[in-house]
Motif scaffolding. Structure first.
Motif, PDB file in Angstrom:
ATOM      1  N   LYS A 323       0.828  -1.204   0.000  1.00  0.00           N
ATOM      2  CA  LYS A 323       0.000   0.000   0.000  1.00  0.00           C
ATOM      3  C   LYS A 323       0.866   1.259   0.000  1.00  0.00           C
ATOM      4  O   LYS A 323       0.478   2.285  -0.543  1.00  0.00           O
ATOM      5  CB  LYS A 323      -0.907   0.004   1.244  1.00  0.00           C
ATOM      6  CG  LYS A 323      -1.934  -1.117   1.226  1.00  0.00           C
ATOM      7  CD  LYS A 323      -2.846  -1.092   2.438  1.00  0.00           C
ATOM      8  CE  LYS A 323      -2.170  -1.505   3.724  1.00  0.00           C
ATOM      9  NZ  LYS A 323      -1.728  -2.902   3.762  1.00  0.00           N
ATOM     10  N   THR A 324       2.034   1.165   0.627  1.00  0.00           N
ATOM     11  CA  THR A 324       2.838   2.369   0.799  1.00  0.00           C
ATOM     12  C   THR A 324       3.206   3.012  -0.528  1.00  0.00           C
ATOM     13  O   THR A 324       3.145   4.230  -0.673  1.00  0.00           O
ATOM     14  CB  THR A 324       4.126   2.040   1.580  1.00  0.00           C
ATOM     15  OG1 THR A 324       3.794   1.138   2.636  1.00  0.00           O
ATOM     16  CG2 THR A 324       4.743   3.278   2.167  1.00  0.00           C
ATOM     17  N   ASP A 418      -2.391   6.133   7.535  1.00  0.00           N
ATOM     18  CA  ASP A 418      -2.063   4.714   7.435  1.00  0.00           C
ATOM     19  C   ASP A 418      -2.677   3.959   8.603  1.00  0.00           C
ATOM     20  O   ASP A 418      -2.776   4.476   9.705  1.00  0.00           O
ATOM     21  CB  ASP A 418      -0.547   4.523   7.433  1.00  0.00           C
ATOM     22  CG  ASP A 418      -0.158   3.128   6.930  1.00  0.00           C
ATOM     23  OD1 ASP A 418      -1.036   2.424   6.382  1.00  0.00           O
ATOM     24  OD2 ASP A 418       1.013   2.753   7.085  1.00  0.00           O
ATOM     25  N   GLU A 419      -3.077   2.734   8.343  1.00  0.00           N
ATOM     26  CA  GLU A 419      -3.635   1.855   9.370  1.00  0.00           C
ATOM     27  C   GLU A 419      -4.739   2.559  10.143  1.00  0.00           C
ATOM     28  O   GLU A 419      -4.721   2.691  11.353  1.00  0.00           O
ATOM     29  CB  GLU A 419      -2.532   1.367  10.311  1.00  0.00           C
ATOM     30  CG  GLU A 419      -1.397   0.650   9.598  1.00  0.00           C
ATOM     31  CD  GLU A 419      -1.849  -0.602   8.847  1.00  0.00           C
ATOM     32  OE1 GLU A 419      -3.005  -1.048   9.045  1.00  0.00           O
ATOM     33  OE2 GLU A 419      -1.056  -1.126   8.049  1.00  0.00           O
ATOM     34  N   GLY A 576       2.416  -2.495  10.138  1.00  0.00           N
ATOM     35  CA  GLY A 576       3.255  -1.737   9.230  1.00  0.00           C
ATOM     36  C   GLY A 576       4.734  -2.049   9.161  1.00  0.00           C
ATOM     37  O   GLY A 576       5.349  -1.818   8.142  1.00  0.00           O
TER      38      GLY A 576
END
Ligand code: ADP
Ligand code: MG
Length: 713
Positions: A323-324, A418-419, A576
């Motif tokens: 995803k990053t 994120d997350e 992550g």
């Protein structure tokens, strides 16, 4: 049982004119009820009860049955009942703790009452031959069933026991507010309800099809269930009256998010058009090619960003799906268009890792990457704040510190979270405000590795568009997962020894769920010390939540570069963390964690080309259910399948990891139990949005009140 005086009520009615009864209940402050002074009102406010309507929608969490007397001979452990009998024997017992015991018999059997705290008068009152009425829970005692500290009343000869005419509701409460008080308040609220029935906001044909009662009936039943109501249904929440309310609650949540969504879409945002040069240069510099799924989702995001209204997109992608890099491409689109981007991570550890990744990717492109965390020193912080407020395209990485009042972005166009499941909905809403400038709102990209079953998406993320990265990079092999008892710890350590000797890197995860960070840190330190002793030839590192950020970073760097081969960690490494060379993981006490969480943890390995394994070490004996849960993980590497099973087995809080966010604290609905209601919820929501917009706010207010603040978005 009293209601406000006639005069007073007329006054209130007069003040709201001829509006519907519904609004009248919502507009009447709770302090107008008898017995509610300012101190009581303050306590009620802590429960979110400000108006009469709030009291009506403050629902019992369980029930007690004081409507009948149970024969003592029929009692089983766990029964909470009323009994009536004669005291046959009262005595003091001096054991580890002094206690007063009274035996009570009713002709069908006998039971022992046990008191640890009692006065001399109480002791004298419990005399042989007296009749007594008790309410309490039957428990297994040393020789017979017992009730510990029952509620009791001594009876006069010939007196008939007083019984309740309805089941007794037990309300969620707060310090200094007794059940009896809450019952008196709801008694009054129910009386007002009868005189001013609230508007029925659900379409009647729907209620008929689903076999559900009206709001009025449902409220009466849940607050004061008649004696014949099935206590089994009530206990599990499947009584039609509860289902009716659960339906409305789910509908209210779903609607609130859909309203939010249309509101956001009416705002404007910078249309981020760029030639795509920076994106291309990043792609050219990567050592891999995007997967088809990454490419597709990247395009979806890119198209959103070009529109002049704020993107609200959720990217779901299993751990390791990459995803990053998709986020990085979105960021470059904004930066090339001359704007700033903020990347927010839920933990320092993850934020630091993003800082490293983005710096590594962006520095060759001459894009500055800034860092802002809550733990920066004052001077550094001031300096960073000044740089953030300067016009100049850049990326700012940080934790939630990014969104404190004083952080002023010069030209923020995109926020990447994120997350997301680590943040609450409220934080997400607050973020929408942040960076608003000259009427422009930033775009939002939200990423989660928790695959979210559709039922959850509908109530928790209905305000977002969703993209799914449903493909792992090529060459990834599933992580081989083994379940072992901790009695085989020695063998596990031998396996580690062999693996490390062969040049592999490993995680050892210590779990102490729901314990303080301090205890977790302690457990991990002890484990690290023991492993250092047993494996003197290995370099053992340690990370936990209580370390200074510098130390954590140094340890992670050492692990990443390979100078540490074995990393002992708490669950801080859950989300992550990306160290592709690590290929072995041991998770201690795996039985204590939810499946979704275990899957996340396991996702730290299997990120590189090596075949990876994960050892789930449990402390036996395992219950049948725990065994089944670990087997799910052993047999599947598919995050979606695992999340669905977790939802069934442990409920939504576990899947989303949002124990701390208010959003999932439903009053009555249960996302897994009430799953079957969802299709109808969605349909009715559509109909109300299209044809009955005047019903929307009353519905949402009833259930959510000011919990979600729409006015701010
Ligand atoms: P997650 O979706 O869990 O956040 P990451 O973005 O951290 O995953 O990516 C996991 C690892 O896979 C990283 O080391 C990343 O560089 C690598 N990666 C990402 N995309 C690909 C790809 N298409 N092919 C190979 N490796 C990739
Ligand atoms: Mg990630």
């Amino acid at each position: 049982m009293s209601v406000p005086g006639e005069r007073q009520r007329h006054a209130s009615l007069g003040s709201v004119g001829s509006t519907a009864a519904e609004e009248w209940l919502a507009a009447t402050p709770i302090a107008e009820l008898h017995g509610v002074g300012s101190r009581m009102a303050a306590r009620l406010a802590r429960l979110g009860i400000h108006t009469v309507q709030d009291a009506l929608f403050h629902l019992p969490s369980r029930y007690q049955d004081r409507t009948r007397v149970q024969p003592i001979g029929s009692l089983r452990t766990g029964d909470e009942v009323v009994i009536v009998g004669e005291i046959t024997h009262t005595r003091l017992r001096y054991g580890r703790r002094r206690s007063l015991l009274s035996t009570v018999r009713d002709g069908t059997g006998s039971i022992t009452l046990r008191f640890f705290h009692f006065s001399a008068a109480q002791q004298a009152g419990l005399e042989t031959g007296r009749r007594i009425r008790c309410y309490g829970e039957a428990r297994r005692g040393t020789s017979s069933l017992e009730m510990v500290h029952p509620e009791y009343r001594l009876m006069e000869p010939g007196e008939t026991p007083v019984l309740d005419s309805t089941l007794t509701p037990v309300y969620p409460t707060t310090e200094g507010l007794h059940q009896l008080r809450l019952r008196r308040i709801t008694d009054q609220a129910l009386e007002l309800l009868d005189r001013q029935p609230p508007a029925e906001l659900l379409p009647e044909p729907l209620l008929e099809t689903l076999g559900l009662p009206t709001l009025l009936d449902a409220l009466r039943v849940v607050h004061r269930p008649p004696p014949e109501t099935s206590s089994r249904e009530l206990a599990v929440g499947t009584h039609p009256a509860q289902q009716r309310l659960a339906f409305e609650e789910l509908l209210a949540h779903h609607l609130s998010l859909r309203m939010l969504r249309s509101r956001v879409q009416s705002h404007s945002a910078p249309a981020l058009r760029s030639g795509g040069h920076l994106r291309q240069r990043l792609l050219d510099s990567l050592p891999f090619r995007l997967t088809g799924a990454q490419h597709r989702v990247g395009e979806e995001v890119g198209a959103d960003l070009e529109k002049p209204c704020p993107m609200q997109r959720l990217i779901q992608g299993d751990v390791g799906s990459g995803k990053t890099v998709v986020a990085a491409l979105a960021a470059l689109q904004a930066i090339e268009a001359g704007y700033q981007v903020a990347v927010m991570a839920p933990t320092e550890l993850l934020a630091e890792q993003h800082l490293r990744t983005f710096s590594q990717w962006f520095e060759p492109l001459a894009v500055p990457v800034l860092w802002l965390s809550g733990r920066l020193g004052l001077r550094q912080r001031r300096m960073q704040l000044a740089r953030i407020s300067e016009v100049g395209a850049s990326l700012v990485v940080g934790t939630h510190a990014l969104f404190q009042q004083e952080v002023a972005f010069a030209r923020l166009a995109l926020v990447i979270i994120d997350e997301q499941h680590r943040f609450g909905v409220h934080q997400r809403l607050a973020l929408r405000d942040k960076g608003q400038r000259d009427g422009n709102h930033p775009h939002q990209l939200i990423m989660t590795a928790t695959p979210i079953p559709r039922t959850l998406t509908m109530t928790v993320y209905a305000d977002l568009d969703t993209s799914v990265i449903d493909q792992l990079p090529l060459g990834r092999e599933p992580v081989e997962t083994v379940v072992v008892p901790d009695s085989r710890r020695e063998e596990v350590i031998e396996r580690l020894r062999t693996a490390c000797a062969a040049g592999r890197q490993a995680y050892w995860v210590c779990t102490l769920i729901d314990e303080s960070e301090a205890l977790q840190a302690q457990a991990a330190s002890e484990t690290a010390a023991r492993l250092r002793e047993t494996l003197p030839e290995q370099v053992v590192g340690l990370v936990h939540g209580r370390m200074k950020p510098g130390e954590k970073e140094a340890t992670m760097d050492a692990f990443k570069s390979g100078s540490i081969n074995l990393l002992v960690a708490t669950t801080v490494v859950e989300v992550g963390v990306d160290v592709p060379r690590a290929s072995l993981m041991v998770i201690e006490n795996a039985e204590r964690l939810g499946l979704a969480q275990l899957h996340q943890l396991r996702g730290r390995v299997g990120r590189g080309v090596d075949k990876s394994s994960c050892l789930l070490m449990y402390h036996g004996p395992l219950t049948k259910q725990a065994r089944a849960r670990l087997a799910v993980l052993r047999d599947s590497n598919d995050g979606f399948a695992i999340a669905q099973r977790d939802l069934e087995l442990r409920g939504p809080g576990e899947v989303l990891g949002t124990r701390q966010t208010g959003m999932l604290q439903f009053r009555i609905a249960d996302l897994s139990r009430d799953r079957s209601l969802f299709p109808a919820v969605e349909k009715v929501a559509g109909a109300l949005l299209a044809h009955h917009r005047q019903r929307l706010m009353p519905l949402v207010n009833r259930w959510i009140g000011n919990g979600l603040n729409y006015e701010t978005v």
